[in-house]
Design an enzyme around this catalytic site. Structure first.
Site, PDB file in Angstrom:
ATOM      1  N   LYS A  18      17.597  26.098  12.936  1.00  0.00           N
ATOM      2  CA  LYS A  18      18.097  26.256  11.573  1.00  0.00           C
ATOM      3  C   LYS A  18      17.954  27.708  11.101  1.00  0.00           C
ATOM      4  CE  LYS A  18      17.273  25.502   6.887  1.00  0.00           C
ATOM      5  NZ  LYS A  18      17.234  24.716   5.725  1.00  0.00           N
ATOM      6  N   GLY A  40      15.713  22.501  22.615  1.00  0.00           N
ATOM      7  CA  GLY A  40      16.804  21.785  21.957  1.00  0.00           C
ATOM      8  C   GLY A  40      16.880  22.216  20.517  1.00  0.00           C
ATOM      9  N   HIS A  41      18.041  22.587  20.079  1.00  0.00           N
ATOM     10  CA  HIS A  41      18.252  22.975  18.690  1.00  0.00           C
ATOM     11  C   HIS A  41      19.181  21.974  18.047  1.00  0.00           C
ATOM     12  CE1 HIS A  41      17.518  27.563  19.342  1.00  0.00           C
ATOM     13  NE2 HIS A  41      16.422  26.893  19.151  1.00  0.00           N
ATOM     14  N   THR A  42      18.798  21.491  16.905  1.00  0.00           N
ATOM     15  CA  THR A  42      19.745  20.675  16.148  1.00  0.00           C
ATOM     16  C   THR A  42      20.185  21.517  14.966  1.00  0.00           C
ATOM     17  OG1 THR A  42      18.503  18.736  16.770  1.00  0.00           O
ATOM     18  CG2 THR A  42      20.080  18.453  14.983  1.00  0.00           C
ATOM     19  N   THR A 128       9.193  18.590  30.297  1.00  0.00           N
ATOM     20  CA  THR A 128      10.453  17.926  29.977  1.00  0.00           C
ATOM     21  C   THR A 128      11.144  17.443  31.255  1.00  0.00           C
ATOM     22  OG1 THR A 128      11.622  20.041  30.067  1.00  0.00           O
ATOM     23  CG2 THR A 128      10.807  19.343  27.907  1.00  0.00           C
ATOM     24  N   THR A 238       4.633  26.203  28.754  1.00  0.00           N
ATOM     25  CA  THR A 238       5.846  26.237  29.555  1.00  0.00           C
ATOM     26  C   THR A 238       5.694  27.418  30.528  1.00  0.00           C
ATOM     27  OG1 THR A 238       8.260  26.142  29.478  1.00  0.00           O
ATOM     28  CG2 THR A 238       7.197  27.664  27.924  1.00  0.00           C
ATOM     29  N   THR A 300      14.052  15.300  24.832  1.00  0.00           N
ATOM     30  CA  THR A 300      13.569  14.116  25.556  1.00  0.00           C
ATOM     31  C   THR A 300      13.464  12.869  24.665  1.00  0.00           C
ATOM     32  OG1 THR A 300      11.314  14.752  25.037  1.00  0.00           O
ATOM     33  CG2 THR A 300      12.194  15.501  27.162  1.00  0.00           C
ATOM     34  N   LYS A 330      10.760  22.886   6.711  1.00  0.00           N
ATOM     35  CA  LYS A 330      10.420  21.474   6.463  1.00  0.00           C
ATOM     36  C   LYS A 330       9.357  21.258   5.379  1.00  0.00           C
ATOM     37  CE  LYS A 330      11.878  18.828  10.200  1.00  0.00           C
ATOM     38  NZ  LYS A 330      11.704  18.044  11.392  1.00  0.00           N
ATOM     39  N   VAL A 413      13.978  23.622   2.985  1.00  0.00           N
ATOM     40  CA  VAL A 413      13.715  22.410   2.198  1.00  0.00           C
ATOM     41  C   VAL A 413      14.678  21.280   2.586  1.00  0.00           C
ATOM     42  CG1 VAL A 413      12.610  23.531   0.216  1.00  0.00           C
ATOM     43  CG2 VAL A 413      15.104  23.370   0.276  1.00  0.00           C
TER      44      VAL A 413
HETATM   45  P1  IMP Z   1       8.446  22.467  30.484  1.00  0.00           P
HETATM   46  O1  IMP Z   1       8.889  23.638  29.697  1.00  0.00           O
HETATM   47  O2  IMP Z   1       9.497  21.408  30.633  1.00  0.00           O
HETATM   48  O3  IMP Z   1       7.832  22.866  31.801  1.00  0.00           O
HETATM   49  O4  IMP Z   1       7.250  21.754  29.665  1.00  0.00           O
HETATM   50  C1  IMP Z   1       5.981  22.389  29.475  1.00  0.00           C
HETATM   51  C2  IMP Z   1       5.417  22.085  28.094  1.00  0.00           C
HETATM   52  O5  IMP Z   1       6.233  22.720  27.115  1.00  0.00           O
HETATM   53  C3  IMP Z   1       5.412  20.605  27.741  1.00  0.00           C
HETATM   54  O6  IMP Z   1       4.301  20.356  26.898  1.00  0.00           O
HETATM   55  C4  IMP Z   1       6.685  20.428  26.927  1.00  0.00           C
HETATM   56  O7  IMP Z   1       6.619  19.329  26.055  1.00  0.00           O
HETATM   57  C5  IMP Z   1       6.698  21.750  26.180  1.00  0.00           C
HETATM   58  N1  IMP Z   1       8.056  22.156  25.776  1.00  0.00           N
HETATM   59  C6  IMP Z   1       9.031  22.664  26.553  1.00  0.00           C
HETATM   60  N2  IMP Z   1      10.121  22.932  25.816  1.00  0.00           N
HETATM   61  C7  IMP Z   1       9.826  22.620  24.553  1.00  0.00           C
HETATM   62  C8  IMP Z   1      10.543  22.720  23.317  1.00  0.00           C
HETATM   63  O8  IMP Z   1      11.680  23.178  23.235  1.00  0.00           O
HETATM   64  N3  IMP Z   1       9.874  22.293  22.212  1.00  0.00           N
HETATM   65  C9  IMP Z   1       8.598  21.829  22.261  1.00  0.00           C
HETATM   66  N4  IMP Z   1       7.892  21.719  23.378  1.00  0.00           N
HETATM   67  C10 IMP Z   1       8.492  22.117  24.520  1.00  0.00           C
END
Ligand code: IMP
Length: 428
Positions: A18, A40-42, A128, A238, A300, A330, A413
């Site tokens: 956003k 992921g972006h909404t 993920t 990550t 996910t 938020k 908001v």
């Molecule tokens: P990976 O990036 O798929 O290897 O996941 C490693 C960690 O980063 C895990 O705890 C995921 O849930 C978290 N993670 C990865 N991408 C996102 C994101 O876009 N938002 C929040 N958590 C993320």
């Protein structure tokens, strides 16, 4: 002209989509610089909701150049399906560019990600399972395949063959699993290469040209500071660098070219996957925040863990990223709560600790020290000026800003572009 980096100041999902979408309005170029389709972006524009994993949200404006930098790992199937779904909805991708140097995710990366998570059992990271970690591992191990290699009809089969041979040995000899089919992957990826090639170029040249021309450039981070490979809650992180410094090496621009860094944080905290989360609320308030905030993963669908705003994390994010401002999203989700809390420090063995510890063992023994604030009942989703917010909400914002040590430039908001309060008119 100005260059602005936007990063997540917590554990990801702070509402960067956003904020970047909002800032993209005044940008000429939007650069996505880290992660892959784990993000992921909404973005909500008018009555339309767009879920983007790889393509920068700037694509929703017709005249912006959108760049995917070399630090991003690209799953071609996901990239092409996003392109297709945008085009189907009448959104052009003619200004979209991918770095030649970005690394490509293959089915063996996803399979390795899943198998490693299964093997770890209770100690899993909660990834993920999109193959992100194994793709970055191959990059560091210097066996990865870059977009430029994928487009090379002679080189690609050789590199793929070498990779599949070594990965298949791991699948069959270490994990007792089944081998992947080289020909099947070669055919699929050769088709992807054909469809992708028109988007591929030396994006560092593009971005530096735009800097020279005095354009506004927005660097859009993925995930959040606490998931950073160096600075996050390792190993529950990550495999890349969601922090601000990475904007430079991924986009191929020097640090002297960055003017401003904005950190996005929610008015509370969420986390998906495993790992420490000091202010987590395993109670009715946590469930209520999850429900009111729609806290389920864009990628996910997993329910997010919810808790109070953590000022220790906020201060840490300010330091690690050199934040100039916070964008707090938020705030409306907290409406209706009788009492709101902010963590100001951690109590560790009777002493108050103000800095985020590197040791997860110490972190697991930390008990948050809270300040409590009265809540507000009003619906604030229609408010557009700071002065019109309930006094309790303003008190809360002031204290967040004070604890973190930076001003709050933008307050969310609601999920729409327009549901934003700006306390600083021009962020460029
Ligand atoms: P990976 O990036 O798929 O290897 O996941 C490693 C960690 O980063 C895990 O705890 C995921 O849930 C978290 N993670 C990865 N991408 C996102 C994101 O876009 N938002 C929040 N958590 C993320």
């Amino acid at each position: 002209m100005s260059t602005v980096v936007v990063i997540g100041a917590q554990w990801g999902d702070e509402g960067k989509g956003k904020v970047t979408d909002f800032l993209a309005e005044k940008a000429d170029v939007v650069v996505r610089y880290m992660g892959g389709n784990n993000a992921g972006h909404t973005v909500v524009v008018g009555d339309h909701e767009y879920k983007l994993h790889l393509i920068p949200s700037g694509i929703l404006y017709p005249d912006k150049m959108c760049v995917i930098g070399s630090g991003v790992v690209i799953d071609p199937a996901v990239f092409l399906s996003e392109v297709e779904s945008l085009e189907k909805r009448g959104i052009s991708t003619k200004n979209l560019w991918i770095s030649q140097r970005a690394h490509v995710i293959f089915p063996y990366h996803q399979k390795l990600d899943q198998m490693e998570e299964e093997r770890k059992g209770n100690n899993k990271i909660g990834t993920t399972c999109r193959g992100i970690g194994p793709a970055y591992t191959d990059k560091s191990a210097r066996v990865g395949i870059r977009v430029i290699d994928l487009l090379d009809g002679e080189q690609f089969p050789v590199l793929l063959n070498a990779n599949i041979n070594s990965k298949n040995r791991i699948f069959t000899e270490v994990y007792d699993g089944t081998a992947l089919d080289y020909k099947e992957i070669l055919d699929a990826y050769s088709t992807y290469a054909e469809a992708m090639k028109k988007y591929v170029c030396d994006t560092s040249l593009l971005v530096n040209d735009a800097v020279e021309q005095g354009k506004n450039i927005l660097f859009e981070g993925a995930q959040g500071t606490m998931l950073d490979l160096d600075h996050g809650t390792y190993p529950f992180v990550t495999s890349s660098h969601p922090t601000a410094g990475a904007a430079c090496f991924s986009a191929g621009v020097g640090p002297t070219r960055i003017d401003r860094v904005i950190g996005v944080a929610k008015a509370y905290t969420t986390r998906v996957g495993e790992g420490p989360f000091p202010t987590e609320l395993n109670d009715d308030i946590g469930s209520l925040i999850r429900k009111q905030g729609g806290e389920y993963g864009t990628t996910t669908g997993r329910p997010r863990r919810c808790g109070w705003f953590d000022g220790v994390v906020g201060r840490y994010a300010v330091r690690i990223n050199g934040l100039d401002y916070l964008a707090l999203t938020k705030l409306d989700v907290l409406s209706g709560l009788e009492q709101i809390k902010i963590c100001t420090g951690y109590n560790y063995q009777g002493e108050v600790m103000n800095e985020f510890p590197a040791s997860l063992k110490i972190l697991s023994e930390c008990v948050p020290v809270y300040e409590s604030f009265p809540g507000w009942d009003e619906d604030i989703t229609g408010i557009r000026k700071l002065a019109d917010l309930p006094e309790q909400a303003r008190l809360f914002l002031d204290r967040v800003s004070e604890i973190c040590g930076v001003p709050i430039a933008l307050i969310g908001v609601g999920s729409r572009r327009s549901q934003t309060i700006l306390t600083k008119e021009d962020l460029y």
